[in-house]
Design a protein around this motif. Structure first.
Motif, mmCIF file in Angstrom:
data_model
loop_
_atom_site.group_PDB
_atom_site.id
_atom_site.type_symbol
_atom_site.label_atom_id
_atom_site.label_comp_id
_atom_site.label_asym_id
_atom_site.label_seq_id
_atom_site.Cartn_x
_atom_site.Cartn_y
_atom_site.Cartn_z
ATOM 1 N N GLN A 104 -5.401 29.307 -31.882
ATOM 2 C CA GLN A 104 -4.605 29.519 -33.098
ATOM 3 C C GLN A 104 -3.540 30.589 -32.884
ATOM 4 O O GLN A 104 -3.334 31.482 -33.703
ATOM 5 C CB GLN A 104 -5.517 29.870 -34.283
ATOM 6 N N VAL A 105 -2.879 30.494 -31.724
ATOM 7 C CA VAL A 105 -1.776 31.374 -31.375
ATOM 8 C C VAL A 105 -0.514 30.521 -31.196
ATOM 9 O O VAL A 105 -0.556 29.498 -30.512
ATOM 10 C CB VAL A 105 -2.064 32.152 -30.067
ATOM 11 N N ASP A 106 0.581 30.950 -31.799
ATOM 12 C CA ASP A 106 1.852 30.240 -31.664
ATOM 13 C C ASP A 106 2.328 30.329 -30.207
ATOM 14 O O ASP A 106 2.518 31.424 -29.671
ATOM 15 C CB ASP A 106 2.894 30.875 -32.594
ATOM 16 N N GLY A 119 -2.623 44.284 -29.021
ATOM 17 C CA GLY A 119 -3.809 44.200 -28.166
ATOM 18 C C GLY A 119 -4.535 42.886 -28.350
ATOM 19 O O GLY A 119 -5.005 42.275 -27.375
ATOM 20 N N GLY A 120 -4.625 42.397 -29.600
ATOM 21 C CA GLY A 120 -5.296 41.123 -29.869
ATOM 22 C C GLY A 120 -4.555 39.949 -29.277
ATOM 23 O O GLY A 120 -5.159 39.007 -28.745
ATOM 24 N N GLU A 121 -3.208 39.983 -29.333
ATOM 25 C CA GLU A 121 -2.402 38.900 -28.766
ATOM 26 C C GLU A 121 -2.519 38.878 -27.244
ATOM 27 O O GLU A 121 -2.623 37.815 -26.634
ATOM 28 C CB GLU A 121 -0.943 39.066 -29.189
ATOM 29 N N GLN A 122 -2.510 40.053 -26.621
ATOM 30 C CA GLN A 122 -2.688 40.116 -25.165
ATOM 31 C C GLN A 122 -4.041 39.554 -24.763
ATOM 32 O O GLN A 122 -4.164 38.824 -23.767
ATOM 33 C CB GLN A 122 -2.541 41.561 -24.688
ATOM 34 N N THR A 123 -5.079 39.905 -25.533
ATOM 35 C CA THR A 123 -6.422 39.392 -25.253
ATOM 36 C C THR A 123 -6.433 37.870 -25.292
ATOM 37 O O THR A 123 -6.979 37.208 -24.390
ATOM 38 C CB THR A 123 -7.421 39.950 -26.283
ATOM 39 N N ILE A 149 -11.348 41.178 -37.148
ATOM 40 C CA ILE A 149 -12.418 40.254 -37.546
ATOM 41 C C ILE A 149 -11.950 38.806 -37.452
ATOM 42 O O ILE A 149 -12.663 37.930 -36.946
ATOM 43 C CB ILE A 149 -12.903 40.582 -38.976
ATOM 44 N N VAL A 150 -10.715 38.525 -37.924
ATOM 45 C CA VAL A 150 -10.194 37.161 -37.870
ATOM 46 C C VAL A 150 -10.003 36.722 -36.421
ATOM 47 O O VAL A 150 -10.360 35.603 -36.035
ATOM 48 C CB VAL A 150 -8.858 37.058 -38.639
ATOM 49 N N GLY A 151 -9.465 37.624 -35.586
ATOM 50 C CA GLY A 151 -9.266 37.308 -34.173
ATOM 51 C C GLY A 151 -10.582 37.011 -33.474
ATOM 52 O O GLY A 151 -10.662 36.115 -32.622
ATOM 53 N N ARG A 152 -11.623 37.753 -33.803
ATOM 54 C CA ARG A 152 -12.934 37.510 -33.192
ATOM 55 C C ARG A 152 -13.479 36.138 -33.583
ATOM 56 O O ARG A 152 -14.101 35.442 -32.762
ATOM 57 C CB ARG A 152 -13.915 38.615 -33.597
ATOM 58 N N GLY A 345 -9.356 44.844 -42.301
ATOM 59 C CA GLY A 345 -8.077 44.160 -42.404
ATOM 60 C C GLY A 345 -7.592 43.787 -41.022
ATOM 61 O O GLY A 345 -8.103 44.284 -40.016
ATOM 62 N N PRO A 346 -6.582 42.912 -40.942
ATOM 63 C CA PRO A 346 -6.090 42.474 -39.629
ATOM 64 C C PRO A 346 -5.443 43.609 -38.853
ATOM 65 O O PRO A 346 -5.068 44.641 -39.423
ATOM 66 C CB PRO A 346 -5.060 41.381 -39.981
ATOM 67 N N ASN A 347 -5.336 43.414 -37.535
ATOM 68 C CA ASN A 347 -4.644 44.400 -36.705
ATOM 69 C C ASN A 347 -3.237 44.638 -37.237
ATOM 70 O O ASN A 347 -2.533 43.693 -37.596
ATOM 71 C CB ASN A 347 -4.557 43.916 -35.248
ATOM 72 N N GLY A 348 -2.829 45.903 -37.305
ATOM 73 C CA GLY A 348 -1.496 46.241 -37.784
ATOM 74 C C GLY A 348 -1.379 46.391 -39.278
ATOM 75 O O GLY A 348 -0.282 46.617 -39.812
ATOM 76 N N SER A 349 -2.501 46.292 -40.003
ATOM 77 C CA SER A 349 -2.443 46.398 -41.466
ATOM 78 C C SER A 349 -2.447 47.843 -41.954
ATOM 79 O O SER A 349 -2.275 48.093 -43.149
ATOM 80 C CB SER A 349 -3.602 45.625 -42.103
#
Length: 498
Positions: A104-106, A119-123, A149-152, A345-349
């Motif tokens: 679910q990554v563009d 960090g989440g996008e790099q992962t 949490i959503v990324g996990r 909340g999501p990363n960057g919130s």
């Protein structure tokens, strides 16, 4: 389907007195999804290095598939992400785009500089690279550290649907529970395999440990009885020896005795006494060898010193922004004694930005109001603690800590005593995290602010922290992505919205 087989694996670092692995054996299928569990310092990352033949060992590791390790090293983060990935592995563009869609990554992320990704996008892009080619067996080391949490959830769904097997190391119990079908536990230099997810492992381990504790208590009583009996027999043997020489002495004084009979009887008595003593020693040694070296998790201590203020924080209509870019919707909350509020909340919130604002360290713009007692004593666990350095003694003195209390908590967190002599900057990331956490526990405080405290900690440490928090009930503000931990410890959850 292929196998990975470990035969008589023995390995230890020169700096440590005990072996990490001692004649360890393991056999598993490459289609299994293995969760690797063990206390920090027990050898999880070392085992992954041994599988990749990066360390010298004795024994055998037999495998048909090559291993691929996550996170992969990046040579130049300033390049476009697509070229960063191509330096690591060969692939077609459609292959990496397929994996990114599943995560679910563009796919447009490929045409951004790698260093600009969160960090989440790099992962996620590095994880996508692991599963393009099924001729590799992935070794996934702490993939959840930078995921919200959503990324996990996205990564867990992605891994669950893979037919390909892997080994994953993660401190997030819910994540491991969801993605694995076997658990590999490192227990006192041996490898133990459990069928099922993490919850099943915990249940089986609990039953096993309770049985072994009961057996230990029974064996300890038997050992104690045998030691007592052996001591009594040894004393009896010595007394017979003395009797023999006493009789001989009386003979020399002129008394009438059958010295031949006395000598033969004394010899038989001595022989019988020695036989009994040897049998007792053998039984004692056998019983002592059966004693299990069970993993005991000692309770932590916390220097919580609640003051006379009932309300510690009042936040009204708070808004934080950088360069006119607002981080989250306006926020209001109160934190009182005994409350434990979790910010999610999501990363960057803006979760960590709120913490910096509460500590008067926020460098952007703010609106709203903060009320707190001027003398409020706060203990803070930071996400970034690379500036901790020096010896543990110097560090505790600089921080004004009770050195013995600081060391006791470090040891209870699983840090080996031989590491106490190392400088902090030479320690592993897990050990450095424990230094930061033990510092906070030793500080006298009315309020604890912990920003992602579970990163790099093992599941045993998490259980220790849960029990400590539920026992002491301190006032806390938490930022953490581990849902299981928050469900047990937080009294209120505030979710930030961008």
């Amino acid at each position: 389907m292929s196998k990975i087989e470990i035969k008589n694996l023995t390995f230890g670092y020169d700096t440590q007195e005990t072996l990490l692995f001692d004649q360890a054996n393991l056999n598993f299928d490459t289609q299994w999804k293995l969760g690797l569990i063990g206390r920090n310092g027990r050898g999880k990352t070392t085992l992954l290095k041994l599988l990749q033949d990066q360390l010298a060992y004795t024994g055998q590791i037999l495998h048909q598939l090559d291993f691929l390790y996550f996170p992969q090293p990046i040579k130049d983060k300033k390049q476009l992400t697509f070229y960063v990935l191509q330096e690591i592995s060969d692939f077609e563009q459609w292959e990496i785009e397929r994996e990114l869609n599943l995560l679910q990554v563009d796919p447009e992320i490929l045409w951004r500089d790698f260093e600009t990704l969160s960090g989440g996008e790099q992962t996620k892009v590095l994880l996508a690279l692991l599963f393009i080619d099924d001729h590799f067996f992935p070794l996934i080391d702490e993939p959840t550290n930078h995921l919200d949490i959503v990324g996990r959830k996205h990564v867990a769904e992605y891994l669950k649907k893979k037919r390909q097997g892997f080994i994953v190391v993660s401190h997030d119990r819910s994540f491991v529970d969801e993605v694995v079908d076997h658990v590999l536990s490192i227990e006192k230099s041996q490898l133990e395999l459990y069928q099922g997810n993490f919850s099943i492992y915990e249940e089986q381990k609990k039953i096993k440990d309770e049985f072994e504790r009961a057996q230990n208590e029974k064996l300890k009583k038997e050992v104690s009885r045998l030691k007592k009996t052996a001591a009594e027999k040894a004393e009896w043997s010595r007394s017979k020896e003395q009797d023999k020489y006493g009789k001989a002495s009386e003979k020399g004084s002129g008394a009438i005795y059958d010295t031949g009979f006395i000598g033969a009887r004394a010899a038989r008595t001595m022989k019988r006494a020695k036989t009994i003593e040897h049998r007792m020693d053998a039984q004692l040694s056998e019983k002592e060898n059966l004693l299990k070296d069970i993993e005991y998790i000692d309770p932590l201590t916390m220097n919580y010193q609640p003051g006379h203020y009932k309300r510690l924080l009042t936040v009204e209509n708070l808004s934080l922004s950088y360069q006119d870019q607002r981080l989250f919707q306006r926020l209001s909350f109160e934190l009182n004694q005994g409350q434990r509020i979790a910010l999610t909340g999501p990363n960057g919130s803006g979760k960590s930005s709120i913490i910096r604002f509460l500590l008067d360290q926020f460098e952007g713009d703010h609106q709203g109001q903060l009320l707190k007692p001027k003398s409020l004593k706060i203990s803070y666990v930071r996400q970034n603690y690379e500036d901790n350095h020096g010896t543990l003694l110097d560090f505790s003195e600089q921080q004004g800590l009770n050195h013995q209390e600081f060391l006791n908590n470090l040891h209870k967190l699983g840090m080996e005593r031989d590491v106490f002599h190392n400088r902090i900057e030479q320690m592993s990331m897990g050990q450095r995290k424990k230094v930061e956490l033990a510092k906070s526990l030793a500080q006298p405080a009315e309020l604890y602010i912990w920003d992602e405290p579970l990163n790099y900690l093992d599941v045993f440490n998490q259980e220790q922290l849960e029990k400590l928090i539920l026992s002491v009930k301190p006032a806390m503000l938490l930022v953490e992505h581990d849902q299981a931990f928050l469900e047990k410890t937080a009294t209120q959850v505030i979710t930030l919205k961008k």
